[in-house]
Scaffold this motif. Structure first.
Motif, PDB file in Angstrom:
ATOM      1  N   PRO A   1       1.057  -0.515   0.251  1.00  0.00           N
ATOM      2  CA  PRO A   1       0.570  -0.208   0.131  1.00  0.00           C
ATOM      3  C   PRO A   1       1.106   1.269  -0.241  1.00  0.00           C
ATOM      4  CG  PRO A   1       0.326  -0.876   2.396  1.00  0.00           C
ATOM      5  CD  PRO A   1       0.632  -2.270   1.208  1.00  0.00           C
ATOM      6  N   PHE A   2       0.295   2.476  -0.460  1.00  0.00           N
ATOM      7  CA  PHE A   2       1.050   3.380  -0.502  1.00  0.00           C
ATOM      8  C   PHE A   2       0.098   4.953  -0.301  1.00  0.00           C
ATOM      9  CE2 PHE A   2       0.101   2.545  -4.813  1.00  0.00           C
ATOM     10  CZ  PHE A   2      -0.328   3.736  -5.097  1.00  0.00           C
ATOM     11  N   TYR A   3       0.638   5.846   0.453  1.00  0.00           N
ATOM     12  CA  TYR A   3      -0.574   6.967   0.295  1.00  0.00           C
ATOM     13  C   TYR A   3      -0.348   8.247  -0.592  1.00  0.00           C
ATOM     14  CZ  TYR A   3      -0.478   4.188   4.773  1.00  0.00           C
ATOM     15  OH  TYR A   3      -0.510   2.957   5.877  1.00  0.00           O
ATOM     16  N   ILE A   4      -1.404   8.587  -0.472  1.00  0.00           N
ATOM     17  CA  ILE A   4      -1.112  10.038  -2.299  1.00  0.00           C
ATOM     18  C   ILE A   4      -0.974  11.395  -1.071  1.00  0.00           C
ATOM     19  CG2 ILE A   4      -1.322  10.481  -3.724  1.00  0.00           C
ATOM     20  CD1 ILE A   4      -1.949   8.120  -5.584  1.00  0.00           C
ATOM     21  N   LEU A   5      -0.282  12.017  -1.357  1.00  0.00           N
ATOM     22  CA  LEU A   5      -0.945  13.449  -0.299  1.00  0.00           C
ATOM     23  C   LEU A   5      -1.080  14.673  -1.746  1.00  0.00           C
ATOM     24  CD1 LEU A   5      -1.817  15.121   1.851  1.00  0.00           C
ATOM     25  CD2 LEU A   5       0.499  15.714   2.003  1.00  0.00           C
ATOM     26  N   ARG A   6      -2.712  15.124  -1.910  1.00  0.00           N
ATOM     27  CA  ARG A   6      -2.834  16.561  -2.827  1.00  0.00           C
ATOM     28  C   ARG A   6      -3.009  17.548  -2.612  1.00  0.00           C
ATOM     29  NH1 ARG A   6      -5.837  12.203  -5.858  1.00  0.00           N
ATOM     30  NH2 ARG A   6      -4.057  10.896  -6.794  1.00  0.00           N
ATOM     31  N   PHE A   7      -2.368  18.607  -2.839  1.00  0.00           N
ATOM     32  CA  PHE A   7      -2.984  19.260  -2.225  1.00  0.00           C
ATOM     33  C   PHE A   7      -2.203  20.882  -3.027  1.00  0.00           C
ATOM     34  CE2 PHE A   7       0.888  18.564  -0.614  1.00  0.00           C
ATOM     35  CZ  PHE A   7       2.184  19.848  -0.345  1.00  0.00           C
ATOM     36  N   ASN A   8      -2.478  21.878  -2.993  1.00  0.00           N
ATOM     37  CA  ASN A   8      -2.332  23.113  -3.554  1.00  0.00           C
ATOM     38  C   ASN A   8      -1.594  23.596  -2.829  1.00  0.00           C
ATOM     39  OD1 ASN A   8      -3.875  22.780  -6.591  1.00  0.00           O
ATOM     40  ND2 ASN A   8      -5.644  24.023  -5.521  1.00  0.00           N
ATOM     41  N   ALA A   9      -0.428  24.691  -3.397  1.00  0.00           N
ATOM     42  CA  ALA A   9       0.588  25.436  -2.190  1.00  0.00           C
ATOM     43  C   ALA A   9       0.133  26.627  -2.573  1.00  0.00           C
ATOM     44  CB  ALA A   9       1.920  24.565  -1.921  1.00  0.00           C
ATOM     45  N   TRP A  10       0.546  27.430  -2.083  1.00  0.00           N
ATOM     46  CA  TRP A  10       0.718  29.377  -2.469  1.00  0.00           C
ATOM     47  C   TRP A  10       2.112  29.374  -1.427  1.00  0.00           C
ATOM     48  CZ3 TRP A  10      -3.998  26.832  -2.549  1.00  0.00           C
ATOM     49  CH2 TRP A  10      -5.007  27.582  -3.245  1.00  0.00           C
ATOM     50  N   LEU A  11       2.759  29.497  -2.495  1.00  0.00           N
ATOM     51  CA  LEU A  11       4.649  29.962  -1.691  1.00  0.00           C
ATOM     52  C   LEU A  11       4.946  31.133  -1.483  1.00  0.00           C
ATOM     53  CD1 LEU A  11       6.384  27.304  -3.518  1.00  0.00           C
ATOM     54  CD2 LEU A  11       5.095  26.925  -1.620  1.00  0.00           C
ATOM     55  N   ALA A  12       5.450  31.404  -0.041  1.00  0.00           N
ATOM     56  CA  ALA A  12       6.228  32.434   0.092  1.00  0.00           C
ATOM     57  C   ALA A  12       7.388  33.029  -0.847  1.00  0.00           C
ATOM     58  CB  ALA A  12       6.494  32.015   1.950  1.00  0.00           C
ATOM     59  N   PRO A  13       7.617  34.205  -0.576  1.00  0.00           N
ATOM     60  CA  PRO A  13       6.825  35.105  -0.496  1.00  0.00           C
ATOM     61  C   PRO A  13       5.537  35.505  -1.189  1.00  0.00           C
ATOM     62  CG  PRO A  13       8.799  35.936  -2.050  1.00  0.00           C
ATOM     63  CD  PRO A  13       8.811  34.413  -1.343  1.00  0.00           C
ATOM     64  N   TYR A  14       4.715  35.480  -0.353  1.00  0.00           N
ATOM     65  CA  TYR A  14       2.994  35.605  -1.304  1.00  0.00           C
ATOM     66  C   TYR A  14       3.033  36.285  -2.366  1.00  0.00           C
ATOM     67  CZ  TYR A  14       2.919  32.873   2.813  1.00  0.00           C
ATOM     68  OH  TYR A  14       2.836  31.452   3.539  1.00  0.00           O
ATOM     69  N   ASP A  15       3.573  37.435  -2.408  1.00  0.00           N
ATOM     70  CA  ASP A  15       3.354  38.767  -3.103  1.00  0.00           C
ATOM     71  C   ASP A  15       3.792  38.737  -4.828  1.00  0.00           C
ATOM     72  OD1 ASP A  15       6.080  38.612  -2.245  1.00  0.00           O
ATOM     73  OD2 ASP A  15       6.588  40.671  -2.435  1.00  0.00           O
ATOM     74  N   LEU A  16       4.747  37.139  -4.858  1.00  0.00           N
ATOM     75  CA  LEU A  16       4.940  37.063  -6.249  1.00  0.00           C
ATOM     76  C   LEU A  16       3.799  36.618  -6.633  1.00  0.00           C
ATOM     77  CD1 LEU A  16       8.783  36.094  -5.918  1.00  0.00           C
ATOM     78  CD2 LEU A  16       8.003  37.897  -6.783  1.00  0.00           C
ATOM     79  N   GLY A  17       3.222  35.632  -6.368  1.00  0.00           N
ATOM     80  CA  GLY A  17       1.764  35.084  -6.907  1.00  0.00           C
ATOM     81  C   GLY A  17       2.288  33.113  -7.761  1.00  0.00           C
ATOM     82  N   VAL A  18       3.209  32.551  -6.907  1.00  0.00           N
ATOM     83  CA  VAL A  18       3.669  31.556  -6.820  1.00  0.00           C
ATOM     84  C   VAL A  18       2.614  30.503  -6.289  1.00  0.00           C
ATOM     85  CG1 VAL A  18       5.458  30.080  -6.876  1.00  0.00           C
ATOM     86  CG2 VAL A  18       6.200  31.464  -7.413  1.00  0.00           C
ATOM     87  N   SER A  19       2.558  29.309  -6.941  1.00  0.00           N
ATOM     88  CA  SER A  19       1.542  28.671  -6.905  1.00  0.00           C
ATOM     89  C   SER A  19       1.491  27.217  -7.223  1.00  0.00           C
ATOM     90  CB  SER A  19      -0.203  29.161  -6.024  1.00  0.00           C
ATOM     91  OG  SER A  19      -0.845  28.960  -7.891  1.00  0.00           O
ATOM     92  N   GLU A  20       1.207  26.298  -6.670  1.00  0.00           N
ATOM     93  CA  GLU A  20       1.883  25.194  -7.503  1.00  0.00           C
ATOM     94  C   GLU A  20       0.835  23.771  -7.271  1.00  0.00           C
ATOM     95  OE1 GLU A  20       5.815  24.798  -6.584  1.00  0.00           O
ATOM     96  OE2 GLU A  20       5.379  23.834  -4.735  1.00  0.00           O
ATOM     97  N   GLU A  21       0.465  23.156  -8.101  1.00  0.00           N
ATOM     98  CA  GLU A  21      -0.076  21.309  -7.570  1.00  0.00           C
ATOM     99  C   GLU A  21       0.934  20.539  -7.628  1.00  0.00           C
ATOM    100  OE1 GLU A  21      -2.720  20.010 -10.396  1.00  0.00           O
ATOM    101  OE2 GLU A  21      -3.651  21.752 -10.328  1.00  0.00           O
ATOM    102  N   LEU A  22       0.104  20.246  -5.901  1.00  0.00           N
ATOM    103  CA  LEU A  22       1.724  19.138  -5.067  1.00  0.00           C
ATOM    104  C   LEU A  22       1.237  17.362  -4.905  1.00  0.00           C
ATOM    105  CD1 LEU A  22       4.671  19.786  -3.748  1.00  0.00           C
ATOM    106  CD2 LEU A  22       3.830  17.830  -2.638  1.00  0.00           C
ATOM    107  N   GLU A  23       2.109  16.860  -5.637  1.00  0.00           N
ATOM    108  CA  GLU A  23       1.222  15.707  -5.239  1.00  0.00           C
ATOM    109  C   GLU A  23       2.557  14.466  -4.942  1.00  0.00           C
ATOM    110  OE1 GLU A  23      -0.794  12.888  -8.028  1.00  0.00           O
ATOM    111  OE2 GLU A  23       0.947  10.949  -7.889  1.00  0.00           O
ATOM    112  N   LEU A  24       2.469  14.396  -3.238  1.00  0.00           N
ATOM    113  CA  LEU A  24       2.928  13.700  -2.563  1.00  0.00           C
ATOM    114  C   LEU A  24       2.533  12.139  -2.200  1.00  0.00           C
ATOM    115  CD1 LEU A  24       6.033  13.919  -1.168  1.00  0.00           C
ATOM    116  CD2 LEU A  24       4.164  14.413   1.047  1.00  0.00           C
ATOM    117  N   ARG A  25       3.104  11.712  -2.983  1.00  0.00           N
ATOM    118  CA  ARG A  25       3.447  10.006  -2.304  1.00  0.00           C
ATOM    119  C   ARG A  25       4.141   9.552  -1.515  1.00  0.00           C
ATOM    120  NH1 ARG A  25       1.178   7.237  -8.038  1.00  0.00           N
ATOM    121  NH2 ARG A  25      -0.161   8.258  -8.452  1.00  0.00           N
ATOM    122  N   VAL A  26       4.094   8.022  -0.642  1.00  0.00           N
ATOM    123  CA  VAL A  26       4.549   7.794   0.079  1.00  0.00           C
ATOM    124  C   VAL A  26       4.270   6.106   0.115  1.00  0.00           C
ATOM    125  CG1 VAL A  26       5.425   7.388   2.220  1.00  0.00           C
ATOM    126  CG2 VAL A  26       4.473   9.206   1.609  1.00  0.00           C
TER     127      VAL A  26
END
Length: 97
Positions: A1-26
């Motif tokens: 079995p494995f675990y998946i965590l999916r989320f959207n992240a807004w990264l610092a510094p926030y005034d740069l407007g950087v965001s990403e989708e991240l899928e982390l699998r263990v």
């Protein structure tokens, strides 16, 4: 079995407007009882250079959390596991009801 965590992240510094989708699998590794981590990261917004810099800093912090986890005793890991199950159960119950 494995675990998946999916989320959207807004990264610092926030005034740069950087965001990403991240899928982390263990996932299990070839070594018995050892899990590995895999990440898939997709830029959603922000200038590509700023995204690379922000993502590098984010991954550095994520790596530090994994290293910290390795330093915990089995009892500490059990406590975190149980707390995670409680949070998940609460989340599932609120969505169902």
């Amino acid at each position: 079995p494995f675990y998946i965590l999916r989320f959207n992240a807004w990264l610092a510094p926030y005034d740069l407007g950087v965001s990403e989708e991240l899928e982390l699998r263990v996932v299990p590794t070839e070594e018995e009882g050892v899990l590995g981590a895999e990440a898939k990261i997709y830029r959603v917004s922000g200038e590509p250079g700023a995204w690379v810099r922000s993502t590098r800093a984010f991954l550095y912090q994520l790596r530090r959390q994994f290293l910290l986890w390795r330093s915990f005793s089995p009892d500490e890991k059990t406590r975190y596991h149980e707390a995670g199950e409680e949070v998940t159960a609460v989340g599932e119950a609120s969505r169902a009801g």
